[in-house]
Design a protein around this motif. Structure first.
Motif, short mmCIF file in Angstrom:
data_model
loop_
_atom_site.label_atom_id
_atom_site.label_comp_id
_atom_site.label_asym_id
_atom_site.label_seq_id
_atom_site.Cartn_x
_atom_site.Cartn_y
_atom_site.Cartn_z
N GLU A 428 55.44 14.07 59.80
CA GLU A 428 55.53 12.70 59.97
C GLU A 428 55.48 12.36 61.35
OE1 GLU A 428 58.18 8.62 58.77
OE2 GLU A 428 58.69 10.38 58.07
N LYS A 429 54.29 11.93 61.86
CA LYS A 429 54.29 11.52 63.27
C LYS A 429 54.80 10.06 63.44
CE LYS A 429 51.12 10.93 67.14
NZ LYS A 429 50.09 9.96 67.22
N ARG A 430 55.86 10.03 64.33
CA ARG A 430 56.54 8.54 64.47
C ARG A 430 56.56 8.20 66.06
NH1 ARG A 430 60.34 6.38 61.21
NH2 ARG A 430 59.90 4.71 62.67
N ASN A 431 56.55 6.95 66.23
CA ASN A 431 56.71 6.15 67.63
C ASN A 431 58.20 6.44 68.11
OD1 ASN A 431 57.48 3.50 69.18
ND2 ASN A 431 55.93 4.70 70.02
N ILE A 432 58.54 7.12 69.18
CA ILE A 432 60.06 7.22 69.09
C ILE A 432 60.68 5.88 69.69
CG2 ILE A 432 59.61 7.77 71.94
CD1 ILE A 432 61.66 9.92 71.82
N ILE A 433 60.27 5.01 70.23
CA ILE A 433 60.79 3.64 70.38
C ILE A 433 61.11 3.09 69.00
CG2 ILE A 433 60.58 1.26 71.29
CD1 ILE A 433 59.00 2.63 73.51
N ARG A 434 59.91 2.94 68.23
CA ARG A 434 60.32 2.41 66.82
C ARG A 434 61.33 3.21 66.07
NH1 ARG A 434 56.39 -0.96 64.48
NH2 ARG A 434 57.06 0.12 62.41
N TRP A 435 61.65 4.40 66.17
CA TRP A 435 62.28 5.41 65.71
C TRP A 435 63.77 5.03 66.00
CZ3 TRP A 435 65.53 9.39 67.13
CH2 TRP A 435 66.23 10.17 66.31
N LEU A 436 63.84 4.87 67.45
CA LEU A 436 65.27 4.53 68.00
C LEU A 436 65.77 3.18 67.47
CD1 LEU A 436 64.68 5.83 71.47
CD2 LEU A 436 66.17 6.86 70.00
N LEU A 437 64.81 2.37 67.13
CA LEU A 437 65.12 1.06 66.74
C LEU A 437 65.37 0.84 65.35
CD1 LEU A 437 62.82 -1.18 68.93
CD2 LEU A 437 65.49 -0.62 69.44
N ASP A 438 65.09 2.09 64.59
CA ASP A 438 65.41 1.92 62.97
C ASP A 438 63.99 1.38 62.24
OD1 ASP A 438 67.78 3.57 63.24
OD2 ASP A 438 68.94 2.01 63.57
#
Length: 439
Positions: A428-438
């Motif tokens: 799963e490739k995720r954007n790190i900012i979106r991941w940090l913001l849940d």
């Protein structure tokens, strides 16, 4: 301290606590949930990370909800120079009795002792209060894990609940700028500004007071002052270290090397190559001294096949990104700063976190576990392209087969999120900012 002056100070802090304003931190609900229970509440963490503010905000909430009378709150901050005469348990007991006899009303009491490690013999008094009073919440904070752990392990064992506080995460950092993101649509509407603020967050960190400083030079000056006073001076004075320059060089090495695998032997070699004649055992002690200030956190390697943690080869991550940038620079450390942000996010989750390393040299940046079961494997990269795709994704395929059963997550700066397939694995490739913001 004279009786009238102490009473005046207690009343002053009652007013300050009652009127506390500011953002609601994620830890507040955790603290509210345990308030009213019998165990002593221990709030630990790095100085300037917001422990006092958190406790004050929680007290303000309890007062606003009429769950406690403001006159029944005793808040003593032992970093207040006016309390310098309260240096041992006897003096502190006199202050507590004065509060209970002259100010408090019948009903629930809340006693807060901020930076309690500055009071000699505090643990015996806290235990006495705990045993004697049934309708009393005792909250203590401290910024040194060793000083707290020795007392907690003896006189207070089995009588406390501990909560460790970190500086602001990125979601809280945005709240300080009046940006609250709860949905993907809200994120898209503010995407450009959020990305700009994320760069600021990585460069200057999440210490609460940094956000109130306007210029880059002033932010750096503040962070340097924190390192000099809160870390270096405290370590040198507390542990009676004669050669402060060794501690500073060691701190520089660890902050510049966040996310790198290092051993005590390697650290010793670096210090000796830098002109310091330091024995291996001394280096080990110095590293522990630094860790006890919560300035850095160790990350250990886990090997499932051997069912043990390898503690000799560790990675270290900073409690705040800004400290690493002071020593290593923003752009040179950029990829490691991303790792640091991910580490702090995972640390907040309270799940055990490790790194993985295969015999081939392939590494997994982070592995989280729950009940001895591997949950998620994380790789952090600025981007994914033809030149690095094998390097970034092959670790998921070559890492220990037991660990490979977990979920695989690649965190990057790229906006596009997708499911990748590599060597039979779904990643799963995720954007790190979106991941940090849940999100």
């Amino acid at each position: 301290m004279e009786k009238v002056a102490l009473l005046s100070l207690i009343i002053e802090w009652q007013k300050i606590v009652s009127e506390n304003m500011g953002i609601v931190r994620s830890y507040q609900n955790d603290l509210l949930d345990i308030m009213g229970s019998k165990p002593i509440k221990i709030i630990t963490g790095f100085r300037r990370s917001g422990k006092s503010f958190l406790v004050q905000k929680t007290l303000a909430s309890l007062i606003a909800d009429q769950k406690v009378d403001p006159k029944n709150v005793l808040y003593l901050n032992f970093e207040d120079f006016r309390l310098s005469t309260i240096y041992n348990a006897e003096c502190l007991n006199d202050a507590v009795q004065l509060f209970m006899n002259e100010i408090a009303k019948p009903g629930r009491l809340i006693l807060v002792f901020d930076e309690i490690q500055l009071v000699q013999g505090w643990d015996k008094l806290v235990r006495t209060l705990y045993e004697k009073h049934r309708n009393m919440d005792i909250v203590i904070t401290g910024s040194n894990s060793e000083l707290l752990s020795s007392e907690l392990g003896s006189n207070l064992a089995g009588r406390f609940i501990s909560l460790e506080i970190l500086p602001f995460d990125f979601k809280e950092f945005l709240c300080l700028r009046n940006i609250k993101i709860a949905t993907s649509m809200e994120y898209l509407e503010n995407e450009a500004e959020i990305e700009t603020l994320f760069s600021e967050y990585l460069q200057y960190g999440g210490l609460p007071e940094v956000s109130s400083i306007q210029t880059a030079s002033a932010k750096q000056s503040y962070l340097q002052g924190v390192v000099s006073k809160v870390i270096l001076d405290d370590i040198v004075k507390r542990f009676h270290i004669r050669h402060a320059s060794v501690i500073e060089q060691l701190l520089r090495y660890l902050f510049m090397g966040i996310g790198n695998i290092v051993s005590l032997k390697k650290i010793s070699e670096h210090l000796n190559a830098s002109g310091f004649s330091v024995k291996y055992g001394t280096v080990s002690g110095f590293v522990q001294n630094i860790l006890q200030t919560f300035a850095l956190f160790p990350l250990e390697k886990f090997d499932y096949k051997q069912s043990r943690v390898f503690s000799t080869m560790k990675k270290y991550y900073a409690v705040d990104h800004g400290f690493a940038v002071l020593y290593g620079g923003y752009l040179p450390l950029y990829s490691k700063l991303l790792e640091n942000a991910v580490f702090l996010k995972l640390k907040r989750s309270a799940m055990p976190v490790y790194y993985g390393r295969h015999d081939s040299g392939k590494e997994i940046d982070f592995i989280t576990t729950e009940n001895h079961r591997f949950m998620n494997n994380y790789q952090v990269s600025t981007s994914l392209n033809e030149s690095n795709v094998d390097r970034e994704l092959s670790s998921f395929a070559t890492i220990d087969r037991y660990i490979a059963r977990g979920n695989h997550i690649l965190l990057t700066n790229e906006r596009k999120e997708e499911i990748l397939e590599y060597a039979g694995l779904k990643i799963e490739k995720r954007n790190i900012i979106r991941w940090l913001l849940d999100l």
